[in-house]
Design a protein around this motif. Structure first.
Motif, PDB file in Angstrom:
ATOM      1  N   HIS A 101       8.277 -11.925  18.829  1.00  0.00           N
ATOM      2  CA  HIS A 101       7.815 -10.468  18.406  1.00  0.00           C
ATOM      3  C   HIS A 101       7.923  -9.379  19.832  1.00  0.00           C
ATOM      4  CE1 HIS A 101       4.940  -7.313  17.626  1.00  0.00           C
ATOM      5  NE2 HIS A 101       4.623  -7.222  18.978  1.00  0.00           N
TER       6      HIS A 101
ATOM      7  N   ILE B 192      12.515  -7.546  19.744  1.00  0.00           N
ATOM      8  CA  ILE B 192      12.495  -6.647  18.308  1.00  0.00           C
ATOM      9  C   ILE B 192      12.933  -5.359  19.049  1.00  0.00           C
ATOM     10  CG2 ILE B 192      12.144  -5.667  16.175  1.00  0.00           C
ATOM     11  CD1 ILE B 192      10.119  -7.986  15.879  1.00  0.00           C
ATOM     12  N   ARG B 193      14.372  -4.659  19.200  1.00  0.00           N
ATOM     13  CA  ARG B 193      14.886  -4.062  19.682  1.00  0.00           C
ATOM     14  C   ARG B 193      15.306  -3.005  18.130  1.00  0.00           C
ATOM     15  NH1 ARG B 193      13.487  -6.079  23.937  1.00  0.00           N
ATOM     16  NH2 ARG B 193      13.872  -6.412  25.103  1.00  0.00           N
ATOM     17  N   ARG B 194      14.923  -3.265  17.187  1.00  0.00           N
ATOM     18  CA  ARG B 194      15.095  -2.585  16.041  1.00  0.00           C
ATOM     19  C   ARG B 194      14.292  -2.997  14.547  1.00  0.00           C
ATOM     20  NH1 ARG B 194      19.607  -4.160  12.760  1.00  0.00           N
ATOM     21  NH2 ARG B 194      20.988  -5.707  13.513  1.00  0.00           N
ATOM     22  N   SER B 195      14.540  -2.148  13.754  1.00  0.00           N
ATOM     23  CA  SER B 195      13.544  -1.782  12.378  1.00  0.00           C
ATOM     24  C   SER B 195      14.140  -3.097  11.605  1.00  0.00           C
ATOM     25  CB  SER B 195      13.032  -1.047  11.282  1.00  0.00           C
ATOM     26  OG  SER B 195      12.844  -0.071  12.582  1.00  0.00           O
ATOM     27  N   HIS B 196      13.979  -4.458  10.973  1.00  0.00           N
ATOM     28  CA  HIS B 196      13.601  -4.989  10.101  1.00  0.00           C
ATOM     29  C   HIS B 196      13.396  -5.373   8.403  1.00  0.00           C
ATOM     30  CE1 HIS B 196      16.885  -7.134  12.649  1.00  0.00           C
ATOM     31  NE2 HIS B 196      15.594  -6.680  13.280  1.00  0.00           N
ATOM     32  N   PHE B 197      13.739  -4.789   7.197  1.00  0.00           N
ATOM     33  CA  PHE B 197      13.189  -4.720   6.318  1.00  0.00           C
ATOM     34  C   PHE B 197      13.509  -5.755   5.082  1.00  0.00           C
ATOM     35  CE2 PHE B 197      11.741  -1.094   8.417  1.00  0.00           C
ATOM     36  CZ  PHE B 197      10.388  -0.844   8.316  1.00  0.00           C
ATOM     37  N   VAL B 198      13.134  -5.830   4.557  1.00  0.00           N
ATOM     38  CA  VAL B 198      12.692  -6.747   2.935  1.00  0.00           C
ATOM     39  C   VAL B 198      12.521  -6.332   2.225  1.00  0.00           C
ATOM     40  CG1 VAL B 198      12.952  -9.521   1.757  1.00  0.00           C
ATOM     41  CG2 VAL B 198      13.599  -9.426   5.191  1.00  0.00           C
TER      42      VAL B 198
ATOM     43  N   THR C 179       7.666  -3.887   0.179  1.00  0.00           N
ATOM     44  CA  THR C 179       8.463  -3.547   1.160  1.00  0.00           C
ATOM     45  C   THR C 179       7.881  -3.345   2.458  1.00  0.00           C
ATOM     46  OG1 THR C 179      10.317  -3.373   2.600  1.00  0.00           O
ATOM     47  CG2 THR C 179       8.373  -1.379   2.512  1.00  0.00           C
TER      48      THR C 179
ATOM     49  N   GLY D 119       8.354  -5.493   6.849  1.00  0.00           N
ATOM     50  CA  GLY D 119       8.870  -5.475   7.282  1.00  0.00           C
ATOM     51  C   GLY D 119       8.751  -5.521   9.091  1.00  0.00           C
TER      52      GLY D 119
ATOM     53  N   TYR E   6       8.931  -3.025  12.818  1.00  0.00           N
ATOM     54  CA  TYR E   6       9.696  -1.506  13.349  1.00  0.00           C
ATOM     55  C   TYR E   6       8.672  -0.749  14.694  1.00  0.00           C
ATOM     56  CZ  TYR E   6       5.543   1.299  11.140  1.00  0.00           C
ATOM     57  OH  TYR E   6       4.804   2.548  10.978  1.00  0.00           O
TER      58      TYR E   6
END
Length: 188
Positions: A109, A112-118, A124, A126, A128
Motif C-alpha cells: 500500500h 503505490i505511486r500511480r493509479s491502478h484500476f480494473v 471498476t 482500483g 489512486y
C-alpha cells in the motif's frame, strides 16, 4: 533488456575528466564507438588516446551497447525489497504468518505511486493517490456535486484511496452499450 547503440564520444574536459566519454552514457568506460542507426553498415571508432573528436576511423558494422543491469534505481529497489523480506521473516519468527500478511499488504500500500484500476463490465475497482486537500467521503458519486447519486464505496488510508464503484447508472449503461455497438458497426 533492450540493447541500445552507443552515442558519439565527447571530450570529458567539458564535464571535468581527462578522457573521452559517450554523450548519453556518461559513466561508460571502454572503446568509444557510435552507429548512425540500428542497421548501419558503418560505425565511427575513436582511438583510446584521441586528442580530438574528429580523430575517428570508419569501420564496418553496427555497434551496440548493453546498459548496465545495476542502475541506481534498481539498486534502491533491491535494497527496499531485501529490507521488506528481512522484516517479514523477523515478523514470522516473532509473531505469526498473519502479521507477515498485514505487513506485506501495508508495504504494498505504501509503495503505490500511480493509479491502478480494473474494469469489469460497468464496474471498476482500483487505487489512486489523493491530493492533500481532496479527501473524499466514504461514498463514490456519479458526479462532482454533493447531491449526486452514490455509485460505490471509497476507503481512504493516508493519501491513497481504494474505490469500488459503477461507472454509469444501469439506465445509462444500456444507452452507452447501444452507442458503442453502433460505433463498432459503423467502423466495420
Amino acid at each position: 533488456m533492450k540493447r541500445r547503440r552507443q552515442c558519439p564520444a565527447i571530450p570529458t574536459a567539458l564535464v571535468g575528466v581527462d578522457r573521452w566519454r559517450c554523450q548519453r552514457l556518461v559513466e561508460h568506460d571502454g572503446p568509444h564507438e557510435a552507429s548512425k542507426s540500428d542497421r548501419s553498415a558503418w560505425h565511427y571508432a575513436w582511438a583510446e588516446g584521441a586528442a580530438s573528436i574528429f580523430d575517428y576511423k570508419m569501420l564496418h558494422g553496427t555497434v551496440r551497447f548493453r546498459a548496465p543491469f545495476w542502475t541506481p534505481r534498481r539498486r534502491q529497489r533491491a535494497v527496499e525489497v531485501a529490507m521488506s523480506a528481512v522484516s517479514a521473516a523477523a515478523l514470522w519468527w516473532a509473531f505469526s504468518l498473519y502479521a507477515v500478511c498485514v505487513f506485506l499488504l501495508a508495504d504494498l500500500h505504501a509503495s503505490i505511486r500511480r493509479s491502478h484500476f480494473v474494469d469489469v463490465g460497468r464496474f471498476t475497482a482500483g487505487v489512486y493517490r489523493n491530493r492533500r486537500d481532496n479527501f473524499p467521503p466514504g461514498f463514490a458519486r456519479y458526479g462532482p456535486e454533493a447531491g449526486a447519486p452514490r455509485s460505490g464505496l471509497t476507503v481512504t488510508i493516508g493519501r491513497l484511496s481504494l474505490i469500488a464503484c459503477a461507472l454509469l447508472p444501469r439506465a445509462e449503461w444500456a444507452d452507452f452499450q447501444a452507442r458503442q455497438n453502433a460505433r463498432k458497426d459503423g467502423a466495420q
